[in-house]
Design a protein around this motif. Structure first.
Motif, PDB file in Angstrom:
ATOM      1  N   GLY A  97       2.525   0.263  -5.717  1.00  0.00           N
ATOM      2  CA  GLY A  97       0.918   0.508  -5.079  1.00  0.00           C
ATOM      3  C   GLY A  97      -0.015  -0.255  -5.910  1.00  0.00           C
ATOM      4  N   GLY A 143       4.564   0.241  -1.528  1.00  0.00           N
ATOM      5  CA  GLY A 143       3.159   0.957  -1.390  1.00  0.00           C
ATOM      6  C   GLY A 143       2.234   0.208  -0.756  1.00  0.00           C
ATOM      7  N   ASP A 162      -2.755   6.354  -4.762  1.00  0.00           N
ATOM      8  CA  ASP A 162      -3.551   5.082  -5.033  1.00  0.00           C
ATOM      9  C   ASP A 162      -5.048   5.573  -4.927  1.00  0.00           C
ATOM     10  OD1 ASP A 162      -2.869   2.036  -4.730  1.00  0.00           O
ATOM     11  OD2 ASP A 162      -4.876   2.331  -3.888  1.00  0.00           O
ATOM     12  N   ASP A 195       0.528   9.825  -1.570  1.00  0.00           N
ATOM     13  CA  ASP A 195      -0.273   8.591  -1.923  1.00  0.00           C
ATOM     14  C   ASP A 195      -1.204   8.790  -2.975  1.00  0.00           C
ATOM     15  OD1 ASP A 195      -1.795   6.543  -1.914  1.00  0.00           O
ATOM     16  OD2 ASP A 195      -1.343   5.767   0.116  1.00  0.00           O
ATOM     17  N   THR A 210       6.844   3.838  -5.205  1.00  0.00           N
ATOM     18  CA  THR A 210       6.561   2.478  -4.992  1.00  0.00           C
ATOM     19  C   THR A 210       5.509   2.046  -5.876  1.00  0.00           C
ATOM     20  OG1 THR A 210       5.062   3.154  -3.366  1.00  0.00           O
ATOM     21  CG2 THR A 210       7.428   2.768  -2.546  1.00  0.00           C
ATOM     22  N   HIS A 221       0.315   0.191   1.850  1.00  0.00           N
ATOM     23  CA  HIS A 221      -0.420   1.484   2.394  1.00  0.00           C
ATOM     24  C   HIS A 221      -1.554   1.212   3.574  1.00  0.00           C
ATOM     25  CE1 HIS A 221      -3.320   2.975  -0.832  1.00  0.00           C
ATOM     26  NE2 HIS A 221      -3.284   1.608  -0.443  1.00  0.00           N
ATOM     27  N   GLY A 255      -4.657   5.984   2.088  1.00  0.00           N
ATOM     28  CA  GLY A 255      -3.350   5.303   2.650  1.00  0.00           C
ATOM     29  C   GLY A 255      -3.940   5.380   4.391  1.00  0.00           C
ATOM     30  N   GLN A 265       3.520   6.855  -3.503  1.00  0.00           N
ATOM     31  CA  GLN A 265       2.817   5.836  -3.577  1.00  0.00           C
ATOM     32  C   GLN A 265       2.078   5.799  -4.921  1.00  0.00           C
ATOM     33  OE1 GLN A 265       0.091   3.794  -4.217  1.00  0.00           O
ATOM     34  NE2 GLN A 265      -0.395   2.238  -2.704  1.00  0.00           N
ATOM     35  N   LEU A 270       6.239   2.157   3.341  1.00  0.00           N
ATOM     36  CA  LEU A 270       6.471   3.645   3.185  1.00  0.00           C
ATOM     37  C   LEU A 270       6.734   4.059   4.673  1.00  0.00           C
ATOM     38  CD1 LEU A 270       3.166   3.918   0.918  1.00  0.00           C
ATOM     39  CD2 LEU A 270       5.368   4.502   0.430  1.00  0.00           C
TER      40      LEU A 270
END
Length: 315
Positions: free
Chosen positions: A272, A115, A155, A153, A270, A117, A159, A228, A133
């Motif tokens: 993250g 992750g 997160d 994503d 993933t 990113h 990203g 992510q 990624l």
């Protein structure tokens, strides 16, 4: 059974002057080991250098693999790249690609790292060295394994590196839902960005996620999702600015899984971001995310059963 990808190098000694919580990957591994036969383990191979160079500048790849990253890039990454960190940085993209291949076979798989990113073409940034990624997505499409990848994503941070590294590619689409005022200060342009104001709670977050991601998947019709699954939207996260509860994070994973099921999409997750002084608390949030996804996506039949609307070719 949930398929989990893990490499021993994910658990490495913290470099000097690092504020990243290096212990969380080991804690994630240990918590998953306690699940016993519910988890099937796969150890990935580090990716060949040419796949790193398909996304990152060859000079930067050399700086990392030879552990000679200059001070300005070290500052952007947030820790020194030692030989151990360099090997880990090569192994993590291999883990995310392996998770994608397992997801194509089984519906879901998870990398216990990744992750990353924020990593850009010529430098790492924000605790990210290589962008696993983007690297995994590029390999999937350039080898002809799939026609189109969606990188989703969630997160708390945008990203930006993923968006920049895949910009202009019709075969890789990117979606980022994040705190608009959080790092990075200068945002890149994803295929779709959903910037949220500070303090958004469970209801506001989940409503915005469904309202934007459902039509995104319907429009772009990917063959696989690389996810992510950062847990830093959590209300008490040290680097977050959103206000999701643990129940809200679980609801997020169920929503992501349900959208993947609705579109008959395999999903590879993933780890993250997730930041706090209590490493075990972070690890538990990551493992809860992984197990929630895996249990929900277990409804999807194995490859070869007459469930998918479209064919996916796996290597």
């Amino acid at each position: 059974m949930i398929h989990v990808v893990h490499h021993p190098s994910y658990v490495t000694e913290a470099p000097a002057r690092s504020t990243y919580r290096w212990g969380k990957n080991g804690a994630i591994r240990d918590l998953l080991r306690a699940k016993g036969d519910d988890v099937a383990w796969t150890e990935p191979l580090p990716l060949p250098r040419r796949w790193l160079e398909a996304v990152h500048d060859p000079d930067y790849v050399a700086e990392v693999l030879e552990a000679r990253v200059p001070p300005d890039k070290t500052r952007r990454i947030g820790f020194p790249v030692t030989e151990q960190v360099a090997f880990r940085a090569q192994a993590v993209p291999g883990g995310s690609w392996t998770a994608a291949m397992l997801a194509l076979e089984h519906g879901f798989a998870a990398n216990t790292a990744g992750g990353s990113h924020h990593a850009l073409a010529t430098t790492g940034a924000g605790y990210c060295v290589f962008n696993d990624l983007a690297i995994a997505a590029v390999r999937l499409v350039e080898e002809g394994t799939v026609d189109r990848v969606a990188i989703i994503d969630c997160d708390v941070h945008q990203g930006d590196g993923t968006a920049a590294l895949t910009a202009g590619r019709p075969d890789i689409v990117t979606y980022s839902i994040h705190a608009e005022k959080n790092f990075p200060a200068r945002k890149a342009r994803s295929t779709l960005d959903v910037g949220l104001p500070d303090g958004v709670d469970d209801d506001g977050y989940l409503a915005e996620l469904e309202a934007t991601l459902r039509p995104f998947l319907a429009e772009h019709r990917p063959d696989i999702i690389l996810y992510q699954a950062g847990v830093d939207p959590f209300v008490d996260d040290r680097l977050g600015r959103l206000s999701l509860s643990q129940a809200g994070l679980v609801a997020r994973e169920n929503l992501i899984a349900d959208l993947a099921l609705a579109h008959a999409l395999p999903l590879a997750s993933t780890v993250g971001g997730g930041y706090a002084d209590d490493v075990m608390a972070i690890a538990k949030r990551h493992v809860t995310a992984l197990m929630t996804l895996g249990q929900r996506l277990a409804r999807r039949p194995e490859r070869g059963e007459p469930e998918r609307d479209r064919n996916v070719t796996a290597a």
